[in-house]
Motif scaffolding. Structure first.
Motif, PDB file in Angstrom:
ATOM      1  N   PRO A  46     -21.672   5.025  -3.143  1.00 38.07           N
ATOM      2  CA  PRO A  46     -21.054   3.819  -3.716  1.00 38.07           C
ATOM      3  C   PRO A  46     -22.045   2.922  -4.450  1.00 38.07           C
ATOM      4  O   PRO A  46     -21.742   2.394  -5.524  1.00 38.07           O
ATOM      5  CB  PRO A  46     -20.461   3.110  -2.494  1.00 38.07           C
ATOM      6  N   LEU A  47     -23.246   2.757  -3.880  1.00 36.17           N
ATOM      7  CA  LEU A  47     -24.248   1.909  -4.520  1.00 36.17           C
ATOM      8  C   LEU A  47     -24.787   2.546  -5.795  1.00 36.17           C
ATOM      9  O   LEU A  47     -25.033   1.854  -6.794  1.00 36.17           O
ATOM     10  CB  LEU A  47     -25.394   1.638  -3.542  1.00 36.17           C
TER      11      LEU A  47
ATOM     12  N   THR B 253     -21.102   2.073   4.315  1.00 36.23           N
ATOM     13  CA  THR B 253     -21.653   3.427   4.217  1.00 36.23           C
ATOM     14  C   THR B 253     -23.163   3.431   4.458  1.00 36.23           C
ATOM     15  O   THR B 253     -23.697   4.387   5.038  1.00 36.23           O
ATOM     16  CB  THR B 253     -21.349   4.049   2.848  1.00 36.23           C
ATOM     17  N   LEU B 254     -23.855   2.377   4.023  1.00 37.45           N
ATOM     18  CA  LEU B 254     -25.288   2.282   4.299  1.00 37.45           C
ATOM     19  C   LEU B 254     -25.551   2.247   5.801  1.00 37.45           C
ATOM     20  O   LEU B 254     -26.438   2.940   6.315  1.00 37.45           O
ATOM     21  CB  LEU B 254     -25.877   1.029   3.646  1.00 37.45           C
TER      22      LEU B 254
ATOM     23  N   VAL C  27     -15.097  -1.152  -3.332  1.00 34.44           N
ATOM     24  CA  VAL C  27     -16.363  -0.430  -3.524  1.00 34.44           C
ATOM     25  C   VAL C  27     -17.525  -1.278  -3.029  1.00 34.44           C
ATOM     26  O   VAL C  27     -18.448  -0.774  -2.369  1.00 34.44           O
ATOM     27  CB  VAL C  27     -16.554  -0.071  -5.010  1.00 34.44           C
TER      28      VAL C  27
ATOM     29  N   SER D 229     -27.093  -5.787  -6.915  1.00 34.67           N
ATOM     30  CA  SER D 229     -27.164  -4.333  -6.962  1.00 34.67           C
ATOM     31  C   SER D 229     -28.610  -3.891  -7.026  1.00 34.67           C
ATOM     32  O   SER D 229     -29.532  -4.668  -6.814  1.00 34.67           O
ATOM     33  CB  SER D 229     -26.392  -3.810  -8.167  1.00 34.67           C
TER      34      SER D 229
ATOM     35  N   SER E 199     -19.791  -0.151   0.214  1.00 39.08           N
ATOM     36  CA  SER E 199     -21.194   0.220   0.018  1.00 39.08           C
ATOM     37  C   SER E 199     -22.055  -0.176   1.212  1.00 39.08           C
ATOM     38  O   SER E 199     -22.950   0.582   1.611  1.00 39.08           O
ATOM     39  CB  SER E 199     -21.729  -0.424  -1.262  1.00 39.08           C
TER      40      SER E 199
ATOM     41  N   TYR F 210     -23.058   4.545  -7.642  1.00 33.58           N
ATOM     42  CA  TYR F 210     -21.930   4.397  -8.577  1.00 33.58           C
ATOM     43  C   TYR F 210     -21.934   3.014  -9.215  1.00 33.58           C
ATOM     44  O   TYR F 210     -21.714   2.869 -10.431  1.00 33.58           O
ATOM     45  CB  TYR F 210     -20.624   4.642  -7.820  1.00 33.58           C
ATOM     46  N   ILE F 211     -22.200   1.974  -8.429  1.00 36.71           N
ATOM     47  CA  ILE F 211     -22.239   0.602  -8.941  1.00 36.71           C
ATOM     48  C   ILE F 211     -23.290   0.467 -10.038  1.00 36.71           C
ATOM     49  O   ILE F 211     -23.055  -0.135 -11.089  1.00 36.71           O
ATOM     50  CB  ILE F 211     -22.523  -0.389  -7.789  1.00 36.71           C
TER      51      ILE F 211
ATOM     52  N   SER G 129     -23.476   8.427   1.752  1.00 35.03           N
ATOM     53  CA  SER G 129     -23.549   7.019   2.159  1.00 35.03           C
ATOM     54  C   SER G 129     -24.043   6.110   1.035  1.00 35.03           C
ATOM     55  O   SER G 129     -23.580   4.975   0.896  1.00 35.03           O
ATOM     56  CB  SER G 129     -24.467   6.877   3.380  1.00 35.03           C
ATOM     57  N   TRP G 130     -24.987   6.589   0.233  1.00 31.92           N
ATOM     58  CA  TRP G 130     -25.523   5.776  -0.848  1.00 31.92           C
ATOM     59  C   TRP G 130     -24.741   5.935  -2.148  1.00 31.92           C
ATOM     60  O   TRP G 130     -25.020   5.240  -3.138  1.00 31.92           O
ATOM     61  CB  TRP G 130     -26.990   6.132  -1.099  1.00 31.92           C
TER      62      TRP G 130
END
Length: 334
Positions: A245-246, A272-273, A265, A16, A269, A248-249, A242-243
């Motif tokens: 999910p990342l 979406t990137l 997820v 991450s 991620s 959120y992680i 787009s970012w």
């Protein structure tokens, strides 16, 4: 490393933002995912290279705004040509010291700062039009773009000072400051700025509506500025979605809620990137007026060149045919 067991069979790691979190991804599922990521990465690479080439080849596009556009396209390009290959390689080779987390941190922060630079340029263009050329001079633009790349690089490699150990207080403070101070806060600020800019432009257009119908340049400029703001607002909105999910992680990691980080997820991620890096050049091509005009101009030049070449070829063929006919007739006489 903090481990989360999503699958019980052969697994690989996924880093991450911090470089210190590792979640597991099923290796059998990773193969088809990697193929689709590679294909999407190839599409993204071609589109972003085309954007950079168009700006380089067309001198009419050598503007302050497009300098920031090229810088943003380079950050998108690095996602497809650096992040995706590195991540795929690390997972199949089971690298002992993965660097994907550092690359993600660098690219996320670079994208945010580049979008922030474009937002600042649009803010100056709309709120201080008379002082725009003085404020956005060549030196200042170069400094802003340099900071947009140097600062993310320094922030992303900072965890190396404590070996990226997530159990240390330094790492926890680093994560909180980075995610909330350099990611969420700038995003919220840009949301507020774009909402304000759209209101300013619409007020300006409504005030000059009658003048605009008479062909007044002030009204026309306001219309162009509104379209530019809408384009970059769409780019920012696409980036944010787009970012997310990342982001959120990493928020889950900060609050110790790793059970909320599910396999979908993790998979989403990266999709979406790549979606973000593909959408940006398409938005430029179809919605940014100077880009659309440049593409039309290039297409017309190519068509005219091809037509001229075909005409020249046909003329050469006709002249050769006439020459052969003359030679044949002279041979018969002899």
């Amino acid at each position: 490393m903090i481990q989360q067991q999503i699958f019980n069979n052969t697994t690989t790691s996924m880093s991450s933002l911090s470089g210190g979190y590792e979640a597991t991804v099923n290796r059998s599922i990773l193969i088809p995912l990697s193929v689709t990521w590679a294909v999407l990465g190839l599409v993204s690479t071609v589109l972003n290279i085309v954007v950079c080439l168009i700006v380089m080849l067309d001198k009419k596009l050598w503007t302050v705004t497009n300098a920031f556009v090229v810088s943003l396209s380079l950050s998108d390009l690095l996602v497809s040509v650096a992040l995706i290959p590195i991540y795929i390689y690390e997972n199949f080779s089971l690298t002992a010291t993965p660097i994907t987390g550092y690359v993600i941190a660098f690219l996320l922060l670079a994208s945010i700062l580049n979008i922030g630079a474009v937002t600042y340029e649009r803010y100056i263009a709309l709120t201080r039009p008379l002082g725009y050329r003085i404020t956005m001079n060549t030196t200042k633009v170069a400094v802003i773009i340099s900071i947009s790349w140097i600062l993310p690089c320094g922030i992303s490699i900072l965890p190396l000072a404590w070996d990226a150990d997530p159990s240390t207080t330094y790492h926890k403070v680093y994560m909180i400051v980075t995610v909330f101070g350099f990611v969420l806060l700038p995003c919220l600020a840009m949301v507020w700025i774009y909402v304000r800019l759209l209101r300013v432009v619409r007020h300006f257009i409504s005030r000059n509506r009658r003048r605009s119908t008479w062909g007044n340049r002030t009204g026309e400029r306001a219309g162009k500025e509104e379209k530019a703001v809408v384009v970059f607002a769409m780019i920012f909105g696409t980036f944010l979605l787009s970012w997310m999910p990342l982001i959120y992680i990493n928020i889950c990691e900060i609050f110790g809620q790793l059970q909320l980080i599910t396999a979908p997820v993790l998979y989403a991620s990266f999709y979406t990137l790549l979606f973000n890096t593909i959408m940006d050049p398409l938005i430029y091509a179809f919605l940014k007026k100077d880009f659309t005009e440049s593409l039309k101009r290039i297409c017309k030049e190519r068509l005219s060149n091809n037509n001229n070449k075909s005409r020249e070829d046909s003329q050469v063929e006709i002249s050769l045919t006439q020459t052969q006919i003359k030679r044949g007739s002279s041979w018969r006489r002899n």
